[in-house]
Design a protein around this motif. Structure first.
Motif, PDB file in Angstrom:
ATOM      1  N   ARG A   1       0.904  -1.185  -0.090  1.00  0.00           N
ATOM      2  CA  ARG A   1      -0.154  -0.216  -0.060  1.00  0.00           C
ATOM      3  C   ARG A   1       0.935   1.211   0.097  1.00  0.00           C
ATOM      4  O   ARG A   1       0.616   2.358  -0.539  1.00  0.00           O
ATOM      5  CB  ARG A   1      -1.065  -0.008   1.199  1.00  0.00           C
ATOM      6  CG  ARG A   1      -2.158  -0.954   1.018  1.00  0.00           C
ATOM      7  CD  ARG A   1      -3.445  -0.653   1.915  1.00  0.00           C
ATOM      8  NE  ARG A   1      -2.706  -0.502   3.208  1.00  0.00           N
ATOM      9  CZ  ARG A   1      -2.519  -1.417   4.142  1.00  0.00           C
ATOM     10  NH1 ARG A   1      -2.651  -2.678   3.868  1.00  0.00           N
ATOM     11  NH2 ARG A   1      -1.969  -1.190   5.459  1.00  0.00           N
TER      12      ARG A   1
ATOM     13  N   THR B   1       2.536   1.596  -3.723  1.00  0.00           N
ATOM     14  CA  THR B   1       1.677   1.906  -4.676  1.00  0.00           C
ATOM     15  C   THR B   1       0.918   3.119  -4.481  1.00  0.00           C
ATOM     16  O   THR B   1       0.217   3.762  -5.315  1.00  0.00           O
ATOM     17  CB  THR B   1       0.862   0.874  -5.073  1.00  0.00           C
ATOM     18  OG1 THR B   1       0.016   0.432  -3.979  1.00  0.00           O
ATOM     19  CG2 THR B   1       1.590  -0.475  -5.373  1.00  0.00           C
TER      20      THR B   1
ATOM     21  N   LYS C   1      -2.049   2.622  -3.266  1.00  0.00           N
ATOM     22  CA  LYS C   1      -3.424   2.160  -3.585  1.00  0.00           C
ATOM     23  C   LYS C   1      -3.802   1.803  -2.048  1.00  0.00           C
ATOM     24  O   LYS C   1      -3.145   1.158  -1.176  1.00  0.00           O
ATOM     25  CB  LYS C   1      -3.289   0.851  -4.377  1.00  0.00           C
ATOM     26  CG  LYS C   1      -2.824   1.275  -5.794  1.00  0.00           C
ATOM     27  CD  LYS C   1      -3.714   2.049  -6.396  1.00  0.00           C
ATOM     28  CE  LYS C   1      -3.172   2.450  -7.968  1.00  0.00           C
ATOM     29  NZ  LYS C   1      -4.032   3.254  -8.558  1.00  0.00           N
TER      30      LYS C   1
ATOM     31  N   ILE D   1      -4.856  -5.600  -6.058  1.00  0.00           N
ATOM     32  CA  ILE D   1      -5.389  -4.092  -5.783  1.00  0.00           C
ATOM     33  C   ILE D   1      -6.814  -4.403  -6.064  1.00  0.00           C
ATOM     34  O   ILE D   1      -7.191  -4.666  -7.238  1.00  0.00           O
ATOM     35  CB  ILE D   1      -4.682  -3.243  -6.788  1.00  0.00           C
ATOM     36  CG1 ILE D   1      -3.301  -2.935  -6.486  1.00  0.00           C
ATOM     37  CG2 ILE D   1      -5.318  -1.810  -6.800  1.00  0.00           C
ATOM     38  CD1 ILE D   1      -2.588  -2.317  -7.588  1.00  0.00           C
TER      39      ILE D   1
ATOM     40  N   ARG E   1     -10.259  -2.584  -6.876  1.00  0.00           N
ATOM     41  CA  ARG E   1     -10.950  -1.239  -7.455  1.00  0.00           C
ATOM     42  C   ARG E   1     -12.176  -0.987  -6.961  1.00  0.00           C
ATOM     43  O   ARG E   1     -13.014  -2.243  -6.607  1.00  0.00           O
ATOM     44  CB  ARG E   1     -10.918  -1.563  -9.017  1.00  0.00           C
ATOM     45  CG  ARG E   1      -9.543  -2.355  -9.678  1.00  0.00           C
ATOM     46  CD  ARG E   1      -9.094  -1.177 -10.718  1.00  0.00           C
ATOM     47  NE  ARG E   1      -8.056  -1.752 -11.319  1.00  0.00           N
ATOM     48  CZ  ARG E   1      -6.762  -1.414 -10.978  1.00  0.00           C
ATOM     49  NH1 ARG E   1      -6.510  -0.351 -10.280  1.00  0.00           N
ATOM     50  NH2 ARG E   1      -5.720  -2.107 -11.654  1.00  0.00           N
TER      51      ARG E   1
END
Length: 141
Positions: A73, A76, A78, A136, A138
Motif C-alpha cells: 500500500r 503503490t 493504493k 489491488i 478497485r
C-alpha cells in the motif's frame, strides 16, 4: 518487560502502528522509516507462545502478511488490497521476549498485482521468509 521494550523501541525511532480488529489481538506492531523503506517490529510476548513455549507460526505468518501488505500500500499509494497468495517458510524458532523485525520489499508491481518479499528476523537470525502477492481492489476504499 513490555513497557521497557516499548520505551526502547520509541527511543530507537519506532512508532506504534494503529490497528483494529484481529491485528489488535496480535500487536502492537511498530514501524519506522529507514532510507525510504518501512521496517516493522513485533515484540514476542507470552500471548504469542505455542505449546512448546516458542512463537506460534501463525503469529509469524500474520506479521509477514500484514507488513508485506502495508508495504504494498505504501509503495503503490493504493489504499485497498487483498492477499491473493502468501508463502511462508519457517527457518528457525522465535522465542518469547525477542523483537521480530520485518523489512518487506516490493519485487514487482503490475496494474493489478503487487509482489512483496520479506524476511522476519531477530537480530541477524532469519526466523521466517515470506513472499506475498497482493491484489489491488478497485472501487473500494
Amino acid at each position: 518487560m513490555v513497557d521497557k521494550a516499548a520505551a526502547r523501541l520509541k527511543s530507537d525511532g519506532w512508532k506504534q502502528v494503529e490497528s483494529t480488529g484481529f491485528i489488535q489481538l496480535i500487536g502492537p506492531f511498530w514501524e519506522r522509516l529507514v532510507n525510504g523503506h518501512y521496517e516493522y517490529a513485533l515484540l514476542a510476548e507470552d500471548k504469542h507462545h505455542n505449546r512448546r513455549g516458542l512463537v506460534q507460526g501463525g503469529v509469524l505468518m500474520t506479521f509477514a502478511d500484514r507488513t508485506c501488505g502495508m508495504t504494498a500500500r505504501f509503495v503503490t499509494g493504493k489504499p485497498t488490497m487483498a492477499t491473493a497468495q502468501l508463502d511462508v517458510h519457517f527457518v528457525e524458532a522465535g522465542r518469547i521476549g525477542e523483537m521480530l523485525v520485518s523489512r518487506p520489499r516490493v519485487v514487482r508491481a503490475t496494474r493489478s498485482l503487487i509482489f512483496v518479499s520479506t524476511e522476519v528476523t531477530v537480530d541477524k537470525r532469519v526466523i521466517a521468509m515470506a513472499n506475498g502477492v497482493f491484489k489491488i481492489l478497485r472501487g473500494e476504499g
